[in-house]
Every structure is written in structure tokens, then in C-alpha cells.
Design a protein around this motif. Structure first.
Motif, PDB file in Angstrom:
ATOM      1  N   MET A 466      41.464  25.826  20.857  1.00 28.94           N
ATOM      2  CA  MET A 466      40.155  26.240  21.330  1.00 28.94           C
ATOM      3  C   MET A 466      40.129  27.769  21.309  1.00 28.94           C
ATOM      4  SD  MET A 466      37.278  24.878  22.451  1.00 28.94           S
ATOM      5  CE  MET A 466      37.474  23.391  23.442  1.00 28.94           C
ATOM      6  N   LEU A 467      39.260  28.326  20.489  1.00 26.67           N
ATOM      7  CA  LEU A 467      39.121  29.777  20.398  1.00 26.67           C
ATOM      8  C   LEU A 467      38.084  30.240  21.412  1.00 26.67           C
ATOM      9  CD1 LEU A 467      39.544  32.524  18.924  1.00 26.67           C
ATOM     10  CD2 LEU A 467      37.695  31.847  17.384  1.00 26.67           C
ATOM     11  N   VAL A 468      38.475  31.211  22.224  1.00 26.26           N
ATOM     12  CA  VAL A 468      37.566  31.778  23.229  1.00 26.26           C
ATOM     13  C   VAL A 468      37.410  33.265  22.942  1.00 26.26           C
ATOM     14  CG1 VAL A 468      37.113  32.135  25.685  1.00 26.26           C
ATOM     15  CG2 VAL A 468      38.374  30.099  24.939  1.00 26.26           C
ATOM     16  N   GLU A 469      36.183  33.714  22.777  1.00 21.89           N
ATOM     17  CA  GLU A 469      35.911  35.131  22.520  1.00 21.89           C
ATOM     18  C   GLU A 469      34.919  35.663  23.547  1.00 21.89           C
ATOM     19  OE1 GLU A 469      36.512  35.487  17.678  1.00 21.89           O
ATOM     20  OE2 GLU A 469      34.498  35.087  18.472  1.00 21.89           O
ATOM     21  N   ALA A 470      35.187  36.876  24.014  1.00 25.37           N
ATOM     22  CA  ALA A 470      34.309  37.527  24.988  1.00 25.37           C
ATOM     23  C   ALA A 470      34.652  39.015  25.022  1.00 25.37           C
ATOM     24  CB  ALA A 470      34.481  36.900  26.380  1.00 25.37           C
ATOM     25  N   ASN A 471      33.867  39.776  25.747  1.00 23.71           N
ATOM     26  CA  ASN A 471      34.179  41.207  25.889  1.00 23.71           C
ATOM     27  C   ASN A 471      35.519  41.407  26.572  1.00 23.71           C
ATOM     28  OD1 ASN A 471      31.858  42.166  24.642  1.00 23.71           O
ATOM     29  ND2 ASN A 471      30.661  42.095  26.549  1.00 23.71           N
ATOM     30  N   ASP A 472      35.845  40.492  27.482  1.00 18.87           N
ATOM     31  CA  ASP A 472      37.129  40.549  28.175  1.00 18.87           C
ATOM     32  C   ASP A 472      37.471  39.139  28.642  1.00 18.87           C
ATOM     33  OD1 ASP A 472      39.379  41.014  29.648  1.00 18.87           O
ATOM     34  OD2 ASP A 472      38.542  42.617  30.874  1.00 18.87           O
ATOM     35  N   VAL A 473      38.419  38.489  27.945  1.00 19.17           N
ATOM     36  CA  VAL A 473      38.753  37.099  28.272  1.00 19.17           C
ATOM     37  C   VAL A 473      39.589  37.005  29.547  1.00 19.17           C
ATOM     38  CG1 VAL A 473      38.595  36.265  25.895  1.00 19.17           C
ATOM     39  CG2 VAL A 473      40.768  37.159  26.751  1.00 19.17           C
ATOM     40  N   THR A 474      39.996  38.160  30.136  1.00 23.58           N
ATOM     41  CA  THR A 474      40.712  38.118  31.417  1.00 23.58           C
ATOM     42  C   THR A 474      39.750  38.109  32.601  1.00 23.58           C
ATOM     43  OG1 THR A 474      40.918  40.529  31.541  1.00 23.58           O
ATOM     44  CG2 THR A 474      42.667  39.334  30.395  1.00 23.58           C
ATOM     45  N   ASP A 475      38.459  38.081  32.317  1.00 19.63           N
ATOM     46  CA  ASP A 475      37.450  38.008  33.371  1.00 19.63           C
ATOM     47  C   ASP A 475      37.720  36.770  34.236  1.00 19.63           C
ATOM     48  OD1 ASP A 475      34.680  36.818  34.316  1.00 19.63           O
ATOM     49  OD2 ASP A 475      34.372  38.978  34.043  1.00 19.63           O
ATOM     50  N   PRO A 476      37.699  36.877  35.559  1.00 21.31           N
ATOM     51  CA  PRO A 476      38.006  35.740  36.433  1.00 21.31           C
ATOM     52  C   PRO A 476      37.161  34.499  36.139  1.00 21.31           C
ATOM     53  CG  PRO A 476      37.960  37.761  37.719  1.00 21.31           C
ATOM     54  CD  PRO A 476      37.504  38.126  36.347  1.00 21.31           C
ATOM     55  N   GLU A 477      35.889  34.695  35.766  1.00 23.64           N
ATOM     56  CA  GLU A 477      35.031  33.547  35.461  1.00 23.64           C
ATOM     57  C   GLU A 477      35.547  32.780  34.244  1.00 23.64           C
ATOM     58  OE1 GLU A 477      30.357  32.496  34.321  1.00 23.64           O
ATOM     59  OE2 GLU A 477      30.958  34.560  34.743  1.00 23.64           O
ATOM     60  N   GLY A 513      51.193  31.512  41.724  1.00 25.42           N
ATOM     61  CA  GLY A 513      50.202  30.472  41.979  1.00 25.42           C
ATOM     62  C   GLY A 513      48.876  30.981  42.480  1.00 25.42           C
ATOM     63  N   GLU A 514      48.700  32.289  42.553  1.00 22.42           N
ATOM     64  CA  GLU A 514      47.449  32.856  43.067  1.00 22.42           C
ATOM     65  C   GLU A 514      46.599  33.364  41.899  1.00 22.42           C
ATOM     66  OE1 GLU A 514      45.885  36.466  45.990  1.00 22.42           O
ATOM     67  OE2 GLU A 514      48.012  35.992  45.829  1.00 22.42           O
ATOM     68  N   MET A 515      45.335  32.934  41.873  1.00 21.67           N
ATOM     69  CA  MET A 515      44.445  33.362  40.798  1.00 21.67           C
ATOM     70  C   MET A 515      43.948  34.771  41.093  1.00 21.67           C
ATOM     71  SD  MET A 515      43.144  32.471  37.882  1.00 21.67           S
ATOM     72  CE  MET A 515      43.185  30.690  37.780  1.00 21.67           C
ATOM     73  N   PRO A 516      44.082  35.696  40.148  1.00 22.89           N
ATOM     74  CA  PRO A 516      43.635  37.084  40.364  1.00 22.89           C
ATOM     75  C   PRO A 516      42.129  37.155  40.610  1.00 22.89           C
ATOM     76  CG  PRO A 516      45.046  36.925  38.432  1.00 22.89           C
ATOM     77  CD  PRO A 516      44.711  35.529  38.836  1.00 22.89           C
ATOM     78  N   LYS A 517      41.729  38.206  41.351  1.00 25.86           N
ATOM     79  CA  LYS A 517      40.317  38.404  41.667  1.00 25.86           C
ATOM     80  C   LYS A 517      39.612  39.265  40.626  1.00 25.86           C
ATOM     81  CE  LYS A 517      40.852  36.216  45.594  1.00 25.86           C
ATOM     82  NZ  LYS A 517      40.301  34.849  45.784  1.00 25.86           N
ATOM     83  N   THR A 518      40.377  40.072  39.903  1.00 32.75           N
ATOM     84  CA  THR A 518      39.778  40.997  38.942  1.00 32.75           C
ATOM     85  C   THR A 518      40.526  40.922  37.601  1.00 32.75           C
ATOM     86  OG1 THR A 518      41.207  42.858  39.531  1.00 32.75           O
ATOM     87  CG2 THR A 518      39.161  42.570  40.807  1.00 32.75           C
ATOM     88  N   SER A 519      39.873  41.446  36.568  1.00 31.91           N
ATOM     89  CA  SER A 519      40.496  41.498  35.243  1.00 31.91           C
ATOM     90  C   SER A 519      41.728  42.390  35.251  1.00 31.91           C
ATOM     91  CB  SER A 519      39.486  42.026  34.208  1.00 31.91           C
ATOM     92  OG  SER A 519      38.402  41.149  34.075  1.00 31.91           O
TER      93      SER A 519
END
Length: 775
Positions: A466-477, A513-519
Motif C-alpha cells: 500500500m503506497l501512501v503519499e502526503a506532505n508528511d507521512v509522519t503526521d499523527p493522523e 508503545g506510546e503514539m507520538p503527538k507530533t510529526s
């Protein structure tokens, strides 16, 4: 039209020297073009460059790859695999291949064991004690290999070293890496175990060599078979060796075809490699029929120049019409979605056109030269307008008897032929399409055996992406969406034991195990992850991410259903992102989708185009068009029935079969029809005209049909290419059935319909006469 062909015949006689010189110059040009021919096995031979799936695959390969070479090490047990010498050899392979700039990552056993050693002991050095090493690999609670090592130790007898290559490498570059891997493995120092280089890349890298070898074998076999066949069945005037003139002509045609392909840049693929024996088998017909007609004219007492002109005048329209309709039938292949199948269709059309032109402009001048040199004439077989019984060969006598029998028994022959075709069409829908590309190759090939073993120990696993492209794929969303997607994959029962991996997993491992809040936090955690683990999951600019999805099913139909569900899920992607299902597995799916959707479509289009062509040729006479085309439709049904009974599946070549049957077989029916109506124009009754047509044309058609079968028989010498060998068998069957249809089914159809129309016409004349008389 007759005037045009008379002029052409005169041109051949008067300008024969110039024609031969031009032909020889074209041979030199063709040899230059042939040197430019290339063998292609790239993705763009499977799917069109204009398709979205190809564009997605190219974007994916910009940063990632699904092309993997696997070093598969087999031993008697796990202890043997984990011996220090073998671990050192594995480390050598991993280290040397990872240093290659064309390699994305190498994540073999020693890579993961070094990571575990670092986490457990704070040192990357592996233990030298075999028991300590085995304790690291085995789970003490279950006594089985640790789950995190199942990817490199699928069981206790195999170790795997996956080498992920850069995306977008050419097949030559991939083949070079396969050879380099083999060289490294050979010198790594493995002891008591058997290491082999395998995987899809290693297997496909062998295809080019196999294609070259198979083409050479097929061409040699085709020439030898037709050399023998022509010597046995083609009866000619003069010296025995002139029987092989047609073989020489088709050889020149093949040289021209090679050159034309090279100049146009049309590559040789695992499908188009089959075109040359096919062109030999089909193209030889033109020379045989012209040679046969020329001898017939000489037998009537004509001079060589008049024999050439008469041959072109009488045979030219029939051959020209047959060629046009033949090419129209083959043109249906262009409707395939698969580029290498379309290339096969193009080469086929070009090849038969060239062979027809060579037959007209080379065969007749050579025969003219033979019969006029030094004022000599080759002895004629026939000295009267009709052959005597003593001068007739066994084939001529047999055709005469067959013709008399078939025109007397239409009530038996036609219903049986139609019924068998109907049964074949019914069972055609139950003939399967081959959905595993490795089954298109011989299972006796060592590389195929190794690949099969790899599939078995990996539970038949395939990886799609699955290819995912965005301005920043580390974005929490986006990261949260990746986690949801992984959960979706693991929750679908129809996916089997499929699982997905993304940068979200790496981040969670690195963060505890903690999901980051920011990129920014995500990037900090990713910086702690070893490069080989993340290099094929996220691009350096953080604008692209790869989610590999391991599928346990090797069945392509099921994998296509999974792909469609993944694509549906991808539609709910985060705002501002682009998501697509891609990778090598998706390309395979596209290939076999093209086969499934194209097999009926190509056949129906072929039938439709040929019927339209016949309508034009016969000046919109529906009767003549149906009578010429219907026997070929019956052949399609007969062949489909045999395929079902023999368990032969459709493949990239056999999906073209319907169009090819319409294209190839139409020559036989047209030649009969033209000669039949020629005799009818002389006042012959339908039955007598058909018997004459079969006797006169049947010998050449039988000879050309048998030589065509000989050409197609060469496809059986395709070595490791089962798809070509299956194609060879069914096309031989198609030509044989085409001959049966032309000699047995078609004549009584024509005679029955023509006799019925004759009776109606006479009845109307009689009715009109009686009406006038009564007045």
C-alpha cells in the motif's frame, strides 16, 4: 481487379532482375535491424504504461521496492544452520550485499540475531557457543523458533536471507545482482548446508536466457520438420529439391520480420517469442499455393511468362483476400490489455504480410528463371488439361474420393459438426485461466523448483504493498490511519493469516508503545530505528510510506479479491493523502485480469471483424460471408471442447486462439470458395464444381496445412515455457480441425446451400415460364 493482377504479373516477369536485387538489399537492411532486437521481461510488457496501476507502480519504485532476491539455506536441522561457520557465511552474504548501492536492505538471520544480542547483552557480537545461539533463536516456553524470527527461520531446516533491491531497476540490472549474489554465496564459506539463490527476481532473471534458447530450438525444429514434410507431400515439377523452394521463401520472410521488429523497437517477450514458428507455419502457405498454381499452368502447356501472369491473376485475388481477412482476424489481438500479447499480434500480422509479398515477388521470378534459363523447360507433371489416373498421386486420388463422398452426405456431416461445436462452446466456459505465472514455466527447471520450495516453506506467501503519499507521512493522523489499516487487515477472515507492517509499528517499538503527538516526535523515534528496517517503509523526505501486506494465499483469484477490498478501504484515506495498492503482486493481478476479461472479448471481436471483412470481400453477400466464416466458428468450438477434456488452461497465448483460428482458417475457405465459383462460372453444377475445387486446390491446401502444423509443432520445443508448448498443441489441433472443416464440413455446406438456391431459381424460372405460357 483482374486487370490489376495481370499488370502485376507482367511487372514480375519484366522486372524480375530489379525485384531480386531490391530483395537482396532489403535482406542486408533486415540483418542490421535484427541486430537491434532485444529480449524484454520488464513490467511494461505485462501492463500498459498508460494504465493507473503502472503509474502507481512507477511512483512506488521511486522510493520503495517489492523486488527481492532470497538466499535460501537448507540443512538437516536447526543446529546445522546455526553452526558458527554458517552464521559467519550468512553474515558475509548480508554484509556484502547490503554494501551494494542498488540494494535497499538485507535483513537476514544474523541481522536480527545481532539486534537481539544488542538488546539482551548490550553487544552486537554473536555467541560462539552453539547452545547459546540456539537458545537465542528458540522460545524457551514453546520450544519453537521465536515468532519474531519466523521470517528468516520459517522452520528448523531453512534459513532465509531476503535482499530487497532498489525499485525501478532494469531486468539486466536485476540479473546482474542475482549473479553477484550467487558469487558471494559461492565464496561465503557455508559448511554442510545447501545455499541457493531464489525468489521471483532470480527466477525472472533466467527468463531472458530461456527465451533465447527456446527461440533457437523452435526455429531449428520448424525448419527441419518442414524440410521433411515438403519432401514427403508436396508434389512439384522438375528436380526434387524444388520442393523446398517455399521453405527458402519463408526463411527470407522471417529475416525481414526480424529486421522490421528491430527497426520498430518491438521487443521479444515470453509471448512474442512464439511468433516465428507461427509465421513459418502460416507464411509458407503463400509460396506453396503459388508454386502449385504455376505448375498447374505449365501443365496446361502455358509458357513460363504466361504461367506467372496467370498464377498472379488467378491466385492473387484469392491470396490477397485471404491475407486481408487473416490480418483482420489477427487484429482482434490488439484488443488485449496485455502489451506483450498486443506485440505478438503486431508481429504476427507483419510476418504474414511480409511472407505473402515474398511469395509473390520472389517465388514466381525464381520459377520463371528456372524454366527459361538456357532455353530449357522443367518437365511437366501434366500434359493435358486434366490429369490422367496414372499421373495422379495418392493425395489427388484421395481428395477426389473424399470430395465425392462429402458432397453426397451433407445430412450427416453438417449436423455432427454443428453438434460437436455446440458442446465445445458450452464447456468452453468451464476451461480455467492459469492464475499462477510460475505454472507457465516447466516445473523441471531448477530455478522453478527452488522457487516452489520457497513458496512452500513461506506458506505460499506473497507481498502486496500500500503506497501512501502526503506532505508528511509522519503526521499523527496518517500514522493513526496506518494502525487502523493494519487492524483491518488482521481482522478480515477472508484474508487468511495476512498481516501488514508500517512505520507505525517501528515508532511504537521505539517509543515503548506510546503514539507520538507530533510529526517531530515521530521523526525522533524513527531516527533510533536501524536503517535496514525502515528504508523500505518510509522515504528520506518523509513524503512517501510503504505498507507491505503479506498474503498467505498463492491463488491469484483470491488475491485479486483481497486487492479489491484493500482498494476500497484505501478510499477512506486521510485528507491530503494519496493511497494506492501496488507492488509486484498487483502487477501479477493486472496481468491475469487482462487474460480473464480478454479471452472471450478477443474471440468475439475476431469473429465479428472476419465476418465484416468477408461481407466486403463478397460484395455484401451475406450467404457467401456466412458460408466462409461459419466453418471456422465450428473449429473454435471443437478446439474448446478438446481443451476442456485435456485439462489445458488458458494462458497469455491461448487467449488469442479464437482470433487466430478465424484468421488462419479463412484462407482455406476463401481459396475453396474462389475456385468453386470459378468452376461455377464455367457452367459446372454445384457438386461437380466442388469436386473440381477440392481436387485442384485441396492438394495445395493439404500441403500448406500439414506444413503449418509442422511449424506449430516446433512450439513444442519451447523448452521450459509451458505456455508456448500448450499453445503449440492447441494451434496444431486448430489447424488440423481447420483442414477437417475445409475438406469435410465446408464443401457440403456450400453445395447444399447453392443447390437449394439453384432449385429455387429454376423453380421461379419454371413458374414464370408457365405463367407466360398460360397467358
Amino acid at each position: 481487379m483482374e486487370r490489376i493482377f495481370k499488370r502485376l504479373g507482367s511487372l514480375i516477369v519484366n522486372r524480375r532482375g530489379f525485384i531480386i536485387i531490391v530483395g537482396l538489399l532489403l535482406i542486408a537492411v533486415s540483418l542490421f535491424g535484427a541486430m537491434r532486437l532485444a529480449i524484454a521481461t520488464d513490467v511494461d510488457t505485462w501492463v500498459s504504461r498508460d494504465s493507473q496501476i503502472y503509474k502507481d507502480y512507477e511512483r512506488f519504485n521511486t522510493h520503495f521496492s517489492s523486488d527481492v532476491i532470497v538466499v535460501m539455506v537448507s540443512g538437516d536441522n536447526l543446529s546445522q544452520l546455526l553452526e558458527p561457520a554458517n552464521l559467519k557465511a550468512m553474515s558475509t552474504v548480508e554484509g556484502q550485499m547490503a554494501a551494494n548501492p542498488k540494494v535497499v536492505s538485507v535483513t537476514g538471520p544474523t541481522f536480527f540475531m545481532t539486534m537481539m544480542s544488542t538488546q539482551q547483552n548490550g553487544t552486537s557480537a554473536l555467541y560462539s557457543d552453539p547452545r547459546a545461539i540456539q537458545a537465542m533463536v528458540m522460545d524457551p516456553q514453546t520450544g519453537q523458533i521465536r515468532p519474531e524470527l519466523n521470517g528468516v527461520f520459517p522452520n528448523s531446516k531453512y534459513a532465509l536471507i531476503p535482499i530487497t533491491l532498489n525499485g525501478g531497476l532494469s531486468k539486466d540490472e536485476q540479473a546482474g545482482l542475482v549473479k553477484e549474489t550467487q558469487s558471494v554465496v559461492d565464496t561465503a564459506g557455508f559448511v554442510g548446508v545447501e545455499p541457493v539463490v531464489t525468489g521471483a527476481v532470480a527466477l525472472t532473471s533466467q527468463v531472458s536466457d530461456l527465451i533465447a534458447s527456446a527461440m533457437r530450438n523452435m526455429l531449428i525444429v520448424a525448419i527441419v520438420l518442414m524440410f521433411i514434410i515438403l519432401a514427403l507431400i508436396f508434389r512439384i515439377r522438375g528436380f526434387f529439391a524444388w520442393r523446398w523452394l517455399a521453405l527458402g521463401m519463408v526463411g527470407i520472410g522471417i529475416i525481414y520480420t526480424f529486421g522490421f521488429m528491430g527497426l520498430l523497437g518491438v521487443p521479444i517477450t515470453m509471448v512474442s517469442m512464439a511468433v516465428f514458428p507461427v509465421v513459418i507455419g502460416i507464411g509458407i502457405d503463400y509460396s506453396i499455393n503459388l508454386h502449385n498454381r504455376y505448375d498447374e499452368e505449365i501443365g496446361k502447356g502455358e509458357t513460363p511468362s504466361r504461367a506467372v501472369i496467370n498464377s498472379v491473376t488467378r491466385m492473387g485475388p484469392a491470396l490477397g483476400i485471404a491475407l486481408i481477412i487473416e490480418c483482420l482476424g489477427f487484429s482482434a489481438i490488439f484488443f488485449s490489455r496485455i502489451p506483450m500479447v498486443r506485440d505478438f499480434g503486431l508481429m504476427l500480422i507483419v510476418g504474414v504480410i511480409i511472407c505473402c509479398l515474398v511469395a509473390i515477388f520472389f517465388t514466381l521470378p525464381i520459377l520463371y528463371w528456372r524454366d527459361t534459363r538456357a532455353g530449357k523447360r522443367a518437365p511437366a507433371i501434366e500434359t493435358e488439361s486434366k490429369p490422367s489416373k496414372e499421373s495422379m498421386g495418392l493425395l489427388d486420388k484421395g481428395l477426389g474420393r473424399l470430395a465425392a463422398w462429402v458432397v453426397r452426405n451433407p445430412a450427416v456431416i453438417i449436423p455432427v459438426g454443428v453438434a460437436l461445436a455446440a458442446v465445445g462452446f458450452v464447456y468452453n466456459f468451464q476451461v480455467e485461466t492459469e492464475t499462477n505465472w510460475t505454472n507457465l514455466l516447466s516445473q523441471d527447471i531448477a530455478e522453478v523448483k527452488n522457487f516452489r520450495t520457497l513458496e512452500d516453506i513461506s506458506s505460499g506467501s506473497r507481498t502486496t504493498s500500500m503506497l501512501v503519499e502526503a506532505n508528511d507521512v509522519t503526521d499523527p493522523e496518517i500514522l493513526a490511519w496506518m494502525m487502523q489499516f493494519e487492524g483491518f487487515v488482521s481482522s478480515q477472515q477472508q484474508f487468511g493469516d495476512a498481516d501488514a507492517t508500517s512505520i507505525a509499528d517501528l515508532v511504537l517499538q521505539a517509543s515503548g508503545g506510546e503514539m507520538p503527538k507530533t510529526s517531530e516526535q515521530t521523526k525522533q523515534y524513527l531516527a533510533r530505528v536501524p536503517a535496514p528496517l525502515k528504508r523500505n517503509l518510509i522515504s528520506d523526505d518523509y513524503k512517501s510510506a510503504n505498507i507491505p501486506i503479506r498474503l498467505t494465499s498463492a491463488d491469484l483469484t483470491k488475491r485479486e479479491q483481497i486487492r479489491m477490498e484493500l482498494a476500497d478501504y484505501a478510499k477512506n484515506n486521510p485528507a491530503g493523502s494519496y493511497v494506492a495498492v501496488t507492488g509486484a503482486s498487483a502487477i501479477e493481478n493486472a496481468l491475469f485480469n487482462g487474460l480473464n476479461s480478454g479471452r472471450t472479448e478477443i474471440t468475439m471481436i475476431g469473429i465479428g471483424i472476419v465476418f465484416l471483412g468477408l461481407l466486403v470481400v463478397f460484395r455484401f453477400s451475406v450467404k457467401k460471408a456466412i458460408l466462409s466464416g461459419l466453418p471456422l466458428v465450428l473449429v473454435i468450438g471443437w478446439v474448446a471442447g478438446v481443451m476442456y477434456l485435456a485439462g489445458i488452461k488458458y494462458n497469455p497465448l491461448t487467449v488469442c486462439l479464437g482470433a487466430m483460428i478465424m484468421g488462419m482458417g479463412v484462407e482455406y475457405t476463401i481459396l475453396y470458395m474462389m475456385r468453386y465459383y470459378e468452376e461455377r462460372a464455367k457452367g459446372e453444377a454445384p457438386a461437380t464444381a466442388m469436386i473440381t475445387a477440392i481436387t485442384k486446390v485441396g492438394r495445395a491446401i493439404t500441403a500448406s496445412g500439414v506444413t503449418t502444423i509442422g511449424g506449430f509443432a516446433a512450439l513444442l520445443a519451447a523448452g521450459g515455457f509451458l505456455l508456448v508448448r500448450d499453445f503449440g498443441f492447441v494451434t496444431m489441433l486448430a489447424v488440423f480441425f481447420g483442414l477437417v472443416s475445409a475438406l469435410v464440413v465446408h464443401p457440403p455446406m456450400v453445395v447444399a446451400v447453392d443447390s437449394w438456391l439453384e432449385r429455387r431459381r429454376l423453380a421461379k424460372v419454371l413458374e414464370t415460364t408457365e405463367s407466360v405460357a398460360s397467358e
